[in-house]
Design a protein around this motif. Structure first.
Motif, PDB file in Angstrom:
ATOM      1  N   GLU A   1       0.828  -1.216   0.000  1.00 23.11           N
ATOM      2  CA  GLU A   1       0.000   0.000   0.000  1.00 23.11           C
ATOM      3  C   GLU A   1       0.859   1.262   0.000  1.00 23.11           C
ATOM      4  N   ASN A   2       2.167   1.076  -0.210  1.00 23.91           N
ATOM      5  CA  ASN A   2       3.091   2.208  -0.260  1.00 23.91           C
ATOM      6  C   ASN A   2       2.925   3.113   0.957  1.00 23.91           C
ATOM      7  N   ARG A   3       2.952   2.494   2.126  1.00 21.31           N
ATOM      8  CA  ARG A   3       2.781   3.265   3.351  1.00 21.31           C
ATOM      9  C   ARG A   3       3.848   2.899   4.370  1.00 21.31           C
ATOM     10  N   SER A   4       4.034   3.801   5.315  1.00 13.64           N
ATOM     11  CA  SER A   4       4.968   3.599   6.410  1.00 13.64           C
ATOM     12  C   SER A   4       4.266   4.079   7.677  1.00 13.64           C
ATOM     13  N   PHE A   5       5.032   4.435   8.689  1.00  8.66           N
ATOM     14  CA  PHE A   5       4.420   4.981   9.894  1.00  8.66           C
ATOM     15  C   PHE A   5       5.416   5.884  10.609  1.00  8.66           C
ATOM     16  N   THR A   6       4.896   6.674  11.519  1.00 11.63           N
ATOM     17  CA  THR A   6       5.724   7.546  12.336  1.00 11.63           C
ATOM     18  C   THR A   6       5.131   7.585  13.742  1.00 11.63           C
TER      19      THR A   6
END
Length: 219
Positions: free
Chosen positions: A134-139
């Motif tokens: 989903e072409n996502r990451s996190f912070t």
């Protein structure tokens, strides 16, 4: 806020895991006859490099670098028992290695295979690919707490722990935009039960992982 997405079909997952792990450095040499020995495993480079352990042992460990906006807080890291502390430290490194593979754009992630093997390595790759698909990451900040070590026979141990991800937020993998409108939910509290085995180098590698989302014992 870091819950996984739906897993893809088995054949697609197998291909994704192989793609992710190709070139990852590990504790074993490459051998096509062994599913735990990924081709190119001893040629890792990129964002990680071998470094001496901070705990005073002589194990050459891959360096793990997380972005400055990713803060993993591990509570109860020192128990007073050196044997248990060593297990908790490698459990912590395994978690960080997974987050590095999610949040750091690099060609190889040698720490991933260094601290995981077998089913745990596959499940880690599956989890990582659920973000990449989903072409996502996190912070944000993730808290790890109520960590307990139990020793078993044959150089094996189990680590149980809780995770609080209510202060993490989705991040677009292309633009870097953070969605802080996402609200915390019970699924952000997860209970983990992991098995670790000590390899010939003295590294506690995680071999199996089970998890329960919305775990009441962690709230």
């Amino acid at each position: 806020m870091r819950t996984r997405t739906t897993t893809a079909a088995a054949t697609a997952l197998t291909a994704a895991v192989a793609l992710l792990l190709t070139g990852c450095d590990g504790s074993e040499s490459s051998d096509p006859k062994d599913p735990d020995k990924i081709a190119g495993a001893d040629s890792g480079s990129g964002s990680s490099k071998p470094s001496a352990s901070a705990t005073g042992d002589d194990i050459e460990r891959p360096e793990i670098k997380l972005p400055s906006d990713v803060n993993n807080v591990f509570e109860g890291g020192t128990t007073g028992d050196p044997a248990k502390d060593a297990v908790l430290e490698d459990n912590e490194r395994r978690i960080n290695s997974i987050d590095e593979a999610i949040t750091v754009d690099a060609k190889k992630y040698p720490a991933l295979k260094f601290y995981s093997k077998g089913d745990a390595l596959v499940s880690a790759a599956d989890y990582i690919m659920s973000f990449r698909d989903e072409n996502r990451s996190f912070t944000g900040r993730t808290r790890y707490y109520d960590r307990e070590v139990t020793f078993h026979k044959d150089d094996a141990a189990s680590v149980t722990y809780c995770v609080d991800a209510t202060q993490t937020y989705p991040k677009d993998g292309t633009t870097g935009k953070v969605d802080r409108s996402v609200k915390a939910s019970p699924s952000d509290y997860v209970f983990y039960n992991t098995r670790l085995e000590k390899n010939a180098k003295g590294v506690w590698q995680t071999t199996t992982v089970s998890s329960t989302e919305a775990a009441k014992r962690c709230m």
